[in-house]
Design an enzyme around this catalytic site. Sequence first.
Site, PDB file in Angstrom:
ATOM      1  N   HIS A  68     -14.718 -50.780  -3.251  1.00 42.95           N
ATOM      2  CA  HIS A  68     -14.106 -50.192  -2.049  1.00 42.95           C
ATOM      3  C   HIS A  68     -15.154 -49.691  -1.050  1.00 42.95           C
ATOM      4  O   HIS A  68     -14.793 -49.194   0.021  1.00 42.95           O
ATOM      5  CB  HIS A  68     -13.063 -49.121  -2.413  1.00 42.95           C
ATOM      6  CG  HIS A  68     -13.580 -47.764  -2.773  1.00 42.95           C
ATOM      7  ND1 HIS A  68     -13.757 -47.356  -4.081  1.00 42.95           N
ATOM      8  CD2 HIS A  68     -13.946 -46.714  -2.013  1.00 42.95           C
ATOM      9  CE1 HIS A  68     -14.210 -46.110  -4.088  1.00 42.95           C
ATOM     10  NE2 HIS A  68     -14.334 -45.697  -2.852  1.00 42.95           N
ATOM     11  N   ASP A 112     -12.815 -52.007  -9.572  1.00 45.38           N
ATOM     12  CA  ASP A 112     -13.508 -51.461  -8.397  1.00 45.38           C
ATOM     13  C   ASP A 112     -15.022 -51.486  -8.643  1.00 45.38           C
ATOM     14  O   ASP A 112     -15.647 -50.458  -8.918  1.00 45.38           O
ATOM     15  CB  ASP A 112     -13.010 -50.030  -8.134  1.00 45.38           C
ATOM     16  CG  ASP A 112     -13.475 -49.479  -6.800  1.00 45.38           C
ATOM     17  OD1 ASP A 112     -14.027 -50.253  -5.994  1.00 45.38           O
ATOM     18  OD2 ASP A 112     -13.278 -48.263  -6.573  1.00 45.38           O
ATOM     19  N   SER A 211     -18.504 -42.029  -4.003  1.00 46.12           N
ATOM     20  CA  SER A 211     -18.037 -43.342  -4.434  1.00 46.12           C
ATOM     21  C   SER A 211     -19.183 -44.309  -4.645  1.00 46.12           C
ATOM     22  O   SER A 211     -20.103 -44.378  -3.823  1.00 46.12           O
ATOM     23  CB  SER A 211     -17.126 -43.950  -3.367  1.00 46.12           C
ATOM     24  OG  SER A 211     -15.857 -43.379  -3.438  1.00 46.12           O
ATOM     25  N   GLY A 212     -19.124 -45.054  -5.739  1.00 46.98           N
ATOM     26  CA  GLY A 212     -20.143 -46.066  -5.989  1.00 46.98           C
ATOM     27  C   GLY A 212     -21.306 -45.562  -6.815  1.00 46.98           C
ATOM     28  O   GLY A 212     -22.057 -46.352  -7.368  1.00 46.98           O
TER      29      GLY A 212
END
Length: 273
Positions: A68, A112, A211-212
Amino acid sequence: MLRMLILILVPVACLLPPGTGAGEIICGHEAKPHSRPYMAYLEIRQGNKRYTCGGFLVSKNFVLTAAHCNGDSITVLLGAHNINKQEQSQQWIRVCRPIPHWKYNRETLNNDIMLLQLERAVALNRNISVIPLPPSGQKVRPGTVCSVAGWGRTNSWNNETSPTLQEVDLKVQDNEACWNVPCLRPSYYNPLTMICAGDRHRCQNSFQGDSGGPLVCEGKAQGIVSWGSPFGIPPSVYTRVATFIPWIHEMMKRSQSGDHLGIGGQTSGVAQL
Ligand SMILES: *[C@@H]1O[C@H](CO)[C@@H](O)[C@H](O)[C@H]1NC(C)=O
Ligand SMILES: *[C@@H]1O[C@H](CO)[C@@H](O)[C@H](O)[C@H]1NC(C)=O
């Protein structure tokens, strides 16, 4: 901002959106500079919007992150502690090919995960190095203490930011703890592809902009910050890296040998977006 828009339009209101600026982990503390030399800071451009994510170096020319975090163009900063400073250890590298998992589902956030092939091999040194991945299929026992780091938001009530890398310890939870993450109805938690971490009785958590980034357990990158409560309430959900080891190796092998990444029936040589 882009992601905030998506939060309103899409029923999955719990995605941890990439941050619109720097910030930090919730209830964490500043990491010792360069103690996590695998950490990557991602600047993503999508149309005329910019946002940021975390990621981590898994080889000299690949960074792993969340699917994402994809956009029109991505630039990676390695060797950073304070992203607002021009530190001697920093290296900016452009991503030449984002490789999101071909089964990434924007709605359920299943799979994801995304590999980023760097434009050139990074020069490894004391401040920039690779983090080991777990063996394929390895399980992380609930109760295991792991840690997560990032430059994401520190709280849910303002946009307070800190330019330095923040870190926090989190306990891996039983899957049940993520079946009813506040605001997710129905819950999209999938124990085969996701890890649940963060104690609901405490405040420690990853958040928007993290995120990530990697969930690190016993020195290995077992998870990738993926989604959770929009209010920053733990637990949060991490992509289960051990499930994707064959995919990671296959994609790295293919792109290194110059093959087309015709994954999932595509043969055009264009990576799945
Ligand atoms: C690593 O970072 C430290 C602290 O910023 C710095 O003094 C040192 O020169 C850096 N080493 C390399 C190889 O970048
Ligand atoms: C946080 O930042 C967003 C995007 O820049 C902005 O729309 C919002 O008003 C800000 N919120 C606060 C509390 O500052």
